[in-house]
Design a protein around this motif. Structure first.
Motif, PDB file in Angstrom:
ATOM      1  N   ASN A 113       0.809  -1.224   0.000  1.00 30.39           N
ATOM      2  CA  ASN A 113       0.000   0.000   0.000  1.00 30.39           C
ATOM      3  C   ASN A 113       0.840   1.271   0.000  1.00 30.39           C
ATOM      4  OD1 ASN A 113      -2.458  -1.326  -0.082  1.00 30.39           O
ATOM      5  ND2 ASN A 113      -2.692  -1.379   2.141  1.00 30.39           N
ATOM      6  N   ILE A 114       2.153   1.137   0.170  1.00 27.41           N
ATOM      7  CA  ILE A 114       3.017   2.316   0.025  1.00 27.41           C
ATOM      8  C   ILE A 114       3.042   2.692  -1.454  1.00 27.41           C
ATOM      9  CG2 ILE A 114       5.347   3.238   0.316  1.00 27.41           C
ATOM     10  CD1 ILE A 114       5.769   1.153   2.527  1.00 27.41           C
ATOM     11  N   PRO A 115       2.701   3.922  -1.811  1.00 26.28           N
ATOM     12  CA  PRO A 115       2.646   4.292  -3.233  1.00 26.28           C
ATOM     13  C   PRO A 115       4.008   4.200  -3.913  1.00 26.28           C
ATOM     14  CG  PRO A 115       1.530   5.931  -1.872  1.00 26.28           C
ATOM     15  CD  PRO A 115       2.288   5.035  -0.933  1.00 26.28           C
ATOM     16  N   ASP A 116       3.974   3.895  -5.205  1.00 24.00           N
ATOM     17  CA  ASP A 116       5.204   3.868  -5.993  1.00 24.00           C
ATOM     18  C   ASP A 116       5.801   5.268  -6.105  1.00 24.00           C
ATOM     19  OD1 ASP A 116       5.007   1.161  -6.548  1.00 24.00           O
ATOM     20  OD2 ASP A 116       3.893   1.475  -8.410  1.00 24.00           O
ATOM     21  N   ASN A 117       7.116   5.312  -6.255  1.00 26.40           N
ATOM     22  CA  ASN A 117       7.778   6.546  -6.688  1.00 26.40           C
ATOM     23  C   ASN A 117       7.399   6.851  -8.132  1.00 26.40           C
ATOM     24  OD1 ASN A 117       9.188   7.010  -4.362  1.00 26.40           O
ATOM     25  ND2 ASN A 117      11.172   6.377  -5.156  1.00 26.40           N
ATOM     26  N   ASN A 118       7.249   8.122  -8.436  1.00 32.55           N
ATOM     27  CA  ASN A 118       7.206   8.587  -9.817  1.00 32.55           C
ATOM     28  C   ASN A 118       8.215   9.718  -9.969  1.00 32.55           C
ATOM     29  OD1 ASN A 118       5.371   7.015 -11.393  1.00 32.55           O
ATOM     30  ND2 ASN A 118       3.689   7.867 -10.187  1.00 32.55           N
ATOM     31  N   LYS A 119       8.443  10.146 -11.200  1.00 27.55           N
ATOM     32  CA  LYS A 119       9.447  11.184 -11.475  1.00 27.55           C
ATOM     33  C   LYS A 119       8.746  12.404 -12.080  1.00 27.55           C
ATOM     34  CE  LYS A 119      12.912   7.622 -12.452  1.00 27.55           C
ATOM     35  NZ  LYS A 119      13.831   7.044 -13.458  1.00 27.55           N
ATOM     36  N   LEU A 120       7.941  13.078 -11.254  1.00 25.87           N
ATOM     37  CA  LEU A 120       7.102  14.170 -11.750  1.00 25.87           C
ATOM     38  C   LEU A 120       7.590  15.547 -11.305  1.00 25.87           C
ATOM     39  CD1 LEU A 120       3.518  12.640 -11.246  1.00 25.87           C
ATOM     40  CD2 LEU A 120       5.090  12.396 -13.184  1.00 25.87           C
ATOM     41  N   PHE A 121       8.733  15.613 -10.602  1.00 26.61           N
ATOM     42  CA  PHE A 121       9.207  16.886 -10.064  1.00 26.61           C
ATOM     43  C   PHE A 121      10.384  17.441 -10.858  1.00 26.61           C
ATOM     44  CE2 PHE A 121       7.111  16.535  -5.831  1.00 26.61           C
ATOM     45  CZ  PHE A 121       6.804  17.873  -5.641  1.00 26.61           C
ATOM     46  N   CYS A 122      10.457  18.767 -10.871  1.00 29.57           N
ATOM     47  CA  CYS A 122      11.704  19.474 -11.181  1.00 29.57           C
ATOM     48  C   CYS A 122      11.987  20.363  -9.979  1.00 29.57           C
ATOM     49  CB  CYS A 122      11.575  20.300 -12.465  1.00 29.57           C
ATOM     50  SG  CYS A 122      10.382  21.653 -12.357  1.00 29.57           S
TER      51      CYS A 122
END
Length: 369
Positions: free
Chosen positions: A284-293
């Motif tokens: 239930n821990i959400p996946d990492n995504n790469k949405l930041f700068c």
């Protein structure tokens, strides 16, 4: 156990701060450790710099921890120093842990990379892709210690970039974890399950401190990665990733959070309380995504007429070592590199005069024009 900020401030090692941490920085602290903490030279790096371990505790549960396998990932090393100091205190919690556990900690596995502030070692090799070839002295040292110590748990400590967010939210992945896979199918063995349950325990603690800011790292299998290789050898192994906390590019807040994660982990191990958690808790821990700068620049057409209306530009800092200090050099992402970016740790609007002034003062406006 969770320390208050006031309590933590008393055990934080103030002589080791910032992003640049080398053997030189930690020697004074290591030399002042209690005699119950055995500091040992366990080998030499490519450039003949010493690699050290600290062994302490007298319990049956053996925990192997290593940090700065990547030389420019120092946050967990700082947290380890805080942990070592805390483990010297005359506290009931500490006594219980030391009765139940024995630790062997390698604070800087890649001292050459730490000195040069690079991910790789002096031969240009990523030690976390050398688990099978064991082509580098640092890799050989870690494997030797692993075989000699025969740990029941391994903690593989790293930093991750500022690009990571949690799930689809605009919250940074300040701390991320992974129970590495041991096969391509990413099956769950008893040892991988133990890794998952221990991560669930740490997540429970961290959610009280940084709700929504804990992510789960990608578990694609790679036998060349050390965590996957140790998991293949039936040792529960956990990847720690120290990430970004708002306005904390020196990663001193993240350091504190990794310290708390370590306390939660060793408390769970010493109390034999893994069964209090479930694999579902981990899943239930959400996946990492790469949405930041690092900086999202809105309405960039106001300063570059060639851009269409409502254009956004995205800036990512590049870490550069100069005169033993790490500077954050802004770079504008290409269109291809910025396709997934949705959020900025800082947002500036070129339609706002104050924001344009900030971009000018910080040398970013000239990168855009």
């Amino acid at each position: 156990m969770i320390l208050t900020d006031k309590e933590y401030s008393k055990i934080r090692i103030t002589q080791v701060t910032g992003r640049y941490v080398t053997n030189e920085h930690i020697q004074e602290f290591l030399s002042a450790l209690s005699t119950d903490f055995a500091v040992t030279d366990i080998g030499l790096s490519v450039q003949r710099n010493k690699i050290q371990s600290i062994t302490f505790g007298h319990g049956p549960k053996r925990i192997l921890i290593w940090s700065q396998m990547h030389g420019n990932e120092s946050t967990t090393t700082k947290a380890i120093l805080d942990f070592l100091y805390f483990m010297q205190l005359d506290e009931q919690f500490v006594s219980k842990v030391l009765e139940e556990c024995m630790f062997k900690i390698i604070p800087i596995l890649n001292p050459d990379g730490a000195k040069a502030y690079t991910r790789v070692n002096a031969n240009g090799i990523d030690l976390n892709r050398d688990a099978q070839d064991l082509s580098q002295p640092e890799s050989q040292i870690l494997r030797h210690i692993y075989k000699e110590f025969e740990p029941h748990y391994c903690f593989n400590m790293h930093d991750q970039r500022t690009i990571f967010n949690v799930g689809d939210t605009n919250l940074p992945a300040t701390v991320s974890f992974l129970a590495p896979a041991f096969d391509v199918e990413r099956n769950i063995s008893s040892t991988r399950a133990a890794s998952m349950l221990l991560i669930a325990a740490m997540n429970k603690t961290l959610q009280t401190l940084i709700p929504g800011q804990v992510g789960r790292y990608d578990d694609s299998f790679n036998s060349n990665c050390v965590g996957d290789a140790f998991q293949m050898s039936h040792t529960p192994t956990i990847l720690f990733e120290a990430g970004h906390f708002p306005n904390d590019y020196e990663r001193e807040e993240t350091r504190k959070l990794i310290f708390h994660a370590l306390l939660a982990a060793v408390e769970t191990i010493s109390n034999d309380s893994l069964e209090s958690f479930t694999i579902e808790d981990y899943a239930n821990i959400p996946d990492n995504n790469k949405l930041f700068c690092d900086i999202l620049i809105k309405n960039a057409e106001h300063i570059d007429a060639k851009l269409p209306k409502a254009s956004n530009l995205f800036v990512l800092y590049r870490e550069v070592l100069q005169n033993r200090t790490v500077f954050f050099q802004p770079t504008v992402l290409s269109k291809a590199d910025s396709e997934l970016v949705q959020f900025g740790h800082l947002t500036k609007d070129c339609a706002v005069a104050e924001d344009v002034a900030w971009l000018t003062v910080n040398g970013i406006l000239e990168l855009i024009k």
